[in-house]
Design an enzyme around this catalytic site. Structure first.
Site: not given
Ligand code: NDP
Length: 455
Positions: A249, A135, A175
């Site tokens: 995502n 990571k 991520d």
């Molecule tokens: P994105 O950046 O696309 O989306 C993240 C989302 O979570 C946004 O809506 C963001 O809001 C919100 N968010 C981030 N930090 C916080 C916080 N501290 N408190 C509240 N809301 C928060 O990321 P992903 O969708 O790719 O990833 C989301 C999760 O899934 C993570 O934990 C990641 O590690 C996990 N993951 C992702 C994978 C992937 O394929 N993308 C694979 C496996 C796991 P804002 O825009 O306001 O920051």
């Protein structure tokens, strides 16, 4: 092994081991939490399997193979020089090249990346594909930056990272904060410096080596996991009310699959608050959210104005009554109190789209109540699984169809479910998916490490 003798009780074994780990990695609370979550299942398992214990496999697994930390200097649009910190944690490559995402978020630090890399090793093993765990990322915040600034940052970041990665060495992906735009800038810079067009990153655009189904894979997989858990109990997803956190995502494609399977998703969030749409987010509204988040990079509060629904500033959605919950934003977003609220409101299943979104005390509540609970290393493994399939397609220099990839994803998620059930079914038939995932993920990596001897 440190803290392990058969004279101690299981809880004493875990306590002793954690004492050793915390002393060795001071202040890294997220890393401690992730190791504890695996250790509570794997450490007792070692007692029954002394070959792993004698070879100190679990202790070795808590020490990353290598950590790279570097300066990332770049110029903003006003001409000022900015300095961020870049990281890559190459955690374990016993069963394949390091593989795991890059996170760009101001909260990024070594503890968070070590927890994510540690989890990734077990998750990648669970997929059944030959991928090790890693990571990386940076404390850079893409929010509010222009495309040109993001491009300059990504180019500077890759100018150092490129020497540590490669299609057979380490294959990063996206991520939080690293989506299609960032992966494109990163891949472009790698290709330029290395003078090689290889599958060194996954999540690439379809025009340059990306795979169909990759953007959908994590969210779809998370819903498939819930579907399989419900089926195991003779139930189904159709007609159930679901709450989802996040709007990135993973959240978008979780909602998409929920709609397709006839559930009613009623919430989404971002770091500013959540929206509650009692009528349900349908395909049309989801298309609006995708445009909001992917093109305009706007806030979820705009949904409330556009569709005349409630917006809860600064809150998370766990107080909304539901049968199913899908935390898809970030780590530690469900506390013990949130878990109790979910249970009081009739929640019967939680599938973790985000990495480690439930605090340990929340997991304990879910498991004590015997509701369905799939930990992130199982529930969100679909993303890295399709990344593994992107690597396979890149190596073969061909592309599989969307249907074929969806079929693979479906099979991989079902296989993960079934392996969790094999190792996690308890005497009262309750399936402890966390235990099942931890042990099934551990065994494959541990067997490879045993075979290599001491290193
Ligand atoms: P994105 O950046 O696309 O989306 C993240 C989302 O979570 C946004 O809506 C963001 O809001 C919100 N968010 C981030 N930090 C916080 C916080 N501290 N408190 C509240 N809301 C928060 O990321 P992903 O969708 O790719 O990833 C989301 C999760 O899934 C993570 O934990 C990641 O590690 C996990 N993951 C992702 C994978 C992937 O394929 N993308 C694979 C496996 C796991 P804002 O825009 O306001 O920051």
């Amino acid at each position: 092994m440190v803290g392990i003798t058969s004279k101690l009780s299981q809880s004493e074994i875990v306590e002793e081991f954690m004492g050793w780990l915390e002393q060795r990695n001071p202040g890294e609370t997220e890393f401690h939490q992730a190791v504890y979550e695996v250790g509570i299942n794997v450490l007792p398992f070692l007692l029954e399997n002394p070959e792993y214990m004698e070879a100190e496999i679990f202790r070795r697994l808590t020490e990353p193979d290598r950590i790279i930390i570097f300066r990332v200097a770049w110029q903003d649009d006003a001409g000022n020089i900015q300095v961020n910190r870049g990281y890559r944690v190459q955690h374990n490559n016993a069963i394949g090249p390091y593989k795991g995402g890059l996170r760009f978020h101001p909260s990024v630090n070594l503890s968070i990346l070590k927890f994510l890399a540690f989890e990734q090793t077990f998750k990648n093993s669970l997929t059944g594909l030959p991928m090790g765990g890693g990571k990386g990322g940076s404390d850079f915040d893409p929010k509010g930056k222009s495309d040109a600034e993001v491009m300059r940052f990504c180019q500077s970041f890759m100018s150092e990272l490129y020497r540590h990665i490669g299609p057979h060495t380490d294959v990063p992906a996206g991520d939080i904060g690293v989506g299609a735009r960032e992966i494109s800038y990163l891949f472009g810079q790698y290709k330029r410096i290395a003078n090689q067009f290889t599958g060194v990153l996954t999540g690439k655009g379809l025009a340059f080596g990306g795979s169909e189904m990759r953007v959908e894979a994590t969210g779809y997989g998370c819903v498939y996991m819930m579907k399989d858990m419900l089926k195991h109990r003779g139930d189904s997803i159709g007609g159930k009310t679901a709450i989802v956190s996040g709007s990135g995502n993973v959240a978008q494609y979780t909602v998409e699959k929920l709609i397709e399977l006839g559930a009613k998703p009623v919430t989404m969030s971002d770091s500013s608050g959540f929206i509650f749409d009692p009528a349900g987010i349908d395909e049309e509204k989801l298309a609006w959210i995708k445009e909001l988040k992917q093109q305009r990079r706007g806030r979820i509060s705009e949904y409330a104005t556009a569709f005349g629904v409630e917006y809860h500033e600064g809150k998370r959605p766990w107080g909304v009554p539901c049968q199913l919950a899908f935390p898809c934003a970030t780590q530690n977003e469900i506390s013990r109190e949130d878990a109790q609220t979910l249970l009081n409101n009739g929640c019967m299943g939680v599938s973790e789209g985000a990495n480690m979104p439930s605090e340990q005390a929340a997991i304990d509540r879910f498991q004590d109540a015997k509701i369905l609970f799939s930990p992130s290393k199982a529930a969100n493994a679909g993303g890295v699984a399709v990344s593994g399939l992107e690597m396979a397609q890149n190596s073969m220099r061909l592309s599989w169809s969307r249907d074929e990839l969806n079929r693979h994803l479906r099979e991989i998620m079902l296989d993960i479910h079934n392996r969790c059930a094999v190792y996690g079914t308890e005497s009262d038939h309750y399936v402890n998916y966390l235990k099942g995932a931890n042990i099934a993920g551990f065994i494959k990596v541990a067997d490879a490490m045993l075979a290599y001897g001491v290193m």
